[in-house]
Design a protein around this motif. Sequence first.
Motif, PDB file in Angstrom:
ATOM      1  N   UNK A 127       0.652  -1.174   0.008  1.00 54.57           N
ATOM      2  CA  UNK A 127      -0.009  -0.126   0.009  1.00 54.57           C
ATOM      3  C   UNK A 127       0.911   1.290   0.027  1.00 54.57           C
ATOM      4  N   UNK A 128       1.912   1.165   0.796  1.00 51.40           N
ATOM      5  CA  UNK A 128       2.664   2.438   0.958  1.00 51.40           C
ATOM      6  C   UNK A 128       3.461   2.770  -0.244  1.00 51.40           C
ATOM      7  N   UNK A 129       3.804   1.764  -0.987  1.00 47.73           N
ATOM      8  CA  UNK A 129       4.539   2.013  -2.352  1.00 47.73           C
ATOM      9  C   UNK A 129       3.798   1.621  -3.694  1.00 47.73           C
ATOM     10  N   UNK A 130       2.668   1.773  -3.489  1.00 48.37           N
ATOM     11  CA  UNK A 130       1.585   1.511  -4.593  1.00 48.37           C
ATOM     12  C   UNK A 130       2.012   2.222  -5.753  1.00 48.37           C
ATOM     13  N   UNK A 131       2.317   3.727  -5.701  1.00 49.13           N
ATOM     14  CA  UNK A 131       2.294   4.408  -6.696  1.00 49.13           C
ATOM     15  C   UNK A 131       3.704   3.815  -7.618  1.00 49.13           C
ATOM     16  N   UNK A 132       4.918   3.693  -6.955  1.00 53.95           N
ATOM     17  CA  UNK A 132       5.927   3.281  -7.361  1.00 53.95           C
ATOM     18  C   UNK A 132       5.820   1.643  -8.318  1.00 53.95           C
ATOM     19  N   UNK A 133       5.232   1.260  -7.410  1.00 56.85           N
ATOM     20  CA  UNK A 133       5.178  -0.558  -7.953  1.00 56.85           C
ATOM     21  C   UNK A 133       4.301  -0.567  -9.022  1.00 56.85           C
ATOM     22  N   UNK A 134       2.941   0.369  -9.302  1.00 58.03           N
ATOM     23  CA  UNK A 134       2.230   0.515 -10.436  1.00 58.03           C
ATOM     24  C   UNK A 134       2.895   1.042 -11.591  1.00 58.03           C
ATOM     25  N   UNK A 135       3.336   2.132 -11.370  1.00 55.94           N
ATOM     26  CA  UNK A 135       4.368   2.536 -12.457  1.00 55.94           C
ATOM     27  C   UNK A 135       5.464   1.589 -13.086  1.00 55.94           C
ATOM     28  N   UNK A 136       6.221   0.847 -12.459  1.00 58.23           N
ATOM     29  CA  UNK A 136       7.218   0.133 -12.732  1.00 58.23           C
ATOM     30  C   UNK A 136       6.453  -1.283 -13.249  1.00 58.23           C
ATOM     31  N   UNK A 137       5.288  -1.583 -12.947  1.00 59.18           N
ATOM     32  CA  UNK A 137       4.559  -2.705 -13.481  1.00 59.18           C
ATOM     33  C   UNK A 137       4.246  -2.353 -14.882  1.00 59.18           C
ATOM     34  N   UNK A 138       3.476  -1.172 -14.984  1.00 57.97           N
ATOM     35  CA  UNK A 138       3.070  -0.565 -16.433  1.00 57.97           C
ATOM     36  C   UNK A 138       4.408  -0.409 -17.251  1.00 57.97           C
ATOM     37  N   UNK A 139       5.274  -0.007 -16.687  1.00 57.46           N
ATOM     38  CA  UNK A 139       6.648   0.157 -17.581  1.00 57.46           C
ATOM     39  C   UNK A 139       7.107  -1.272 -18.144  1.00 57.46           C
ATOM     40  N   UNK A 140       7.172  -2.219 -17.484  1.00 56.07           N
ATOM     41  CA  UNK A 140       7.564  -3.711 -17.695  1.00 56.07           C
ATOM     42  C   UNK A 140       6.660  -4.175 -18.772  1.00 56.07           C
ATOM     43  N   UNK A 141       5.176  -4.142 -18.437  1.00 56.15           N
ATOM     44  CA  UNK A 141       4.289  -4.388 -19.361  1.00 56.15           C
ATOM     45  C   UNK A 141       4.419  -3.657 -20.790  1.00 56.15           C
ATOM     46  N   UNK A 142       4.449  -2.440 -20.719  1.00 54.81           N
ATOM     47  CA  UNK A 142       4.547  -1.650 -22.098  1.00 54.81           C
ATOM     48  C   UNK A 142       5.833  -2.199 -22.820  1.00 54.81           C
ATOM     49  N   UNK A 143       7.022  -2.363 -21.931  1.00 50.84           N
ATOM     50  CA  UNK A 143       8.144  -2.514 -22.685  1.00 50.84           C
ATOM     51  C   UNK A 143       7.995  -3.851 -23.687  1.00 50.84           C
ATOM     52  N   UNK A 144       7.360  -4.973 -22.960  1.00 51.43           N
ATOM     53  CA  UNK A 144       7.071  -6.191 -23.459  1.00 51.43           C
ATOM     54  C   UNK A 144       6.312  -5.952 -24.895  1.00 51.43           C
ATOM     55  N   UNK A 145       5.154  -5.242 -24.636  1.00 52.34           N
ATOM     56  CA  UNK A 145       4.124  -4.870 -25.725  1.00 52.34           C
ATOM     57  C   UNK A 145       4.931  -4.174 -26.816  1.00 52.34           C
ATOM     58  N   UNK A 146       5.935  -3.413 -26.766  1.00 59.03           N
ATOM     59  CA  UNK A 146       6.392  -2.384 -27.537  1.00 59.03           C
ATOM     60  C   UNK A 146       7.612  -3.497 -28.255  1.00 59.03           C
ATOM     61  N   UNK A 147       8.159  -4.616 -27.520  1.00 57.23           N
ATOM     62  CA  UNK A 147       9.081  -5.202 -27.960  1.00 57.23           C
ATOM     63  C   UNK A 147       8.383  -6.295 -29.282  1.00 57.23           C
ATOM     64  N   UNK A 148       7.175  -6.788 -28.719  1.00 51.88           N
ATOM     65  CA  UNK A 148       6.640  -7.862 -29.374  1.00 51.88           C
ATOM     66  C   UNK A 148       5.742  -7.248 -30.235  1.00 51.88           C
ATOM     67  N   UNK A 149       5.218  -5.986 -30.352  1.00 49.50           N
ATOM     68  CA  UNK A 149       4.192  -5.730 -31.332  1.00 49.50           C
ATOM     69  C   UNK A 149       4.769  -4.430 -32.339  1.00 49.50           C
ATOM     70  N   UNK A 150       5.806  -3.954 -31.837  1.00 47.38           N
ATOM     71  CA  UNK A 150       6.438  -2.808 -32.735  1.00 47.38           C
ATOM     72  C   UNK A 150       5.604  -1.585 -32.275  1.00 47.38           C
TER      73      UNK A 150
END
Length: 383
Positions: free
Chosen positions: A360-383
Amino acid sequence: MSKRVIIVCDSFKESLDATAVAQAIARGIGAADATARCTLMPFSDGGEGAITVLEQAVVAGTVSGGQRVACPTQDALGRPITAEYFRFTLRPAAWIELSAASGIHLIEPPARDPKITSTYGTGLLIRHAIAHGAKEIILGVGGSATNDAGAGIIQALGGKLLDKNGRDLPPGGMALSHLHTIELPDGLEGINWRIACDVNNPLLGPNGASHTYGPQKGGSAQDIDQLEQALAHFAHKIQDHLAITVSDIPGGGAAGGTAAGLHGFFSATLISGFELLSTMTALEQQIEKSDILITAEGRIDHQSLTGKVPISVAKLGKKYQKPVIGIAGSIELPYISYKEVGLSSLFSIQNGPMSLEDSKNNATRLIEDTAYRIWSLIKTTRG
């Protein structure tokens, strides 16, 4: 070619509101890909956060006018507070968030007690709205601290719930075990009542209000059994006095049985809060134009399947054959249950062993990091 991303998320309860969650996801995506076009739609299943959704819809032009109205009321323990509701401009209607006055987030954990918490403060908001011209009350019932079947609302509106000696019942769900006589408030015959529900649970039984939600509101095992008996007695009295069966209607268990109570008292219509807000905000049209959907909530579990935001978004994504990615603080297995309703994939924000408080206390940073990792994968696989 840049991707059109619709971020439709609910709050992370007792951590971040839906707007903060959506912004964190957008920042994570932006850090991974500056060309991604993100549309942020912080959302609600009809309870907590609905007023913010309506305000945004006014700005977007899908709701023709409205504003917040503040008035004095009380929290679920009877302590004085000020809370807000939403008044529509072009029609005599008001949207009341039960959680604004009777929400669990307003009660510190050691003080939470569903035996005595009351919806009286929500009733004061409704009374204010009616006194200022509302002929339609839309009550969003998520996030309550109560288990009183809406008894406090009725009392705040001038109704009487009396014991066998003709005395007013005290606040709280436990007092309903002594209910003998019901006297409905006067002057409300012309009001149209709609209850925006976020669940399908009935009033009674193992999936009912007391057993499903009572423990998170502070109820012990003994409390839950007693509250179940009190609500069963309440349902029996509604049947005796008003000839309406409330014990097994889908959604009746929402907000500690408030949905069932108002259906019994006022013949209130129970509707999906998500679907109502979706129509008001033209959400489905936005989804149809998108490339990828991202949704989020603090916890995704079997209860989410009954009508919570991520699952409702996933179903719309499936309708238009859009990939839907879910982000949550915690996820209940099995994953296949969520894939079947339209979630393409699902990610927890936790990046290692951690306590709930750390998450809970670190939710903002954790959400940002998760979204970054998700989108990095999407960008790699979908261009």
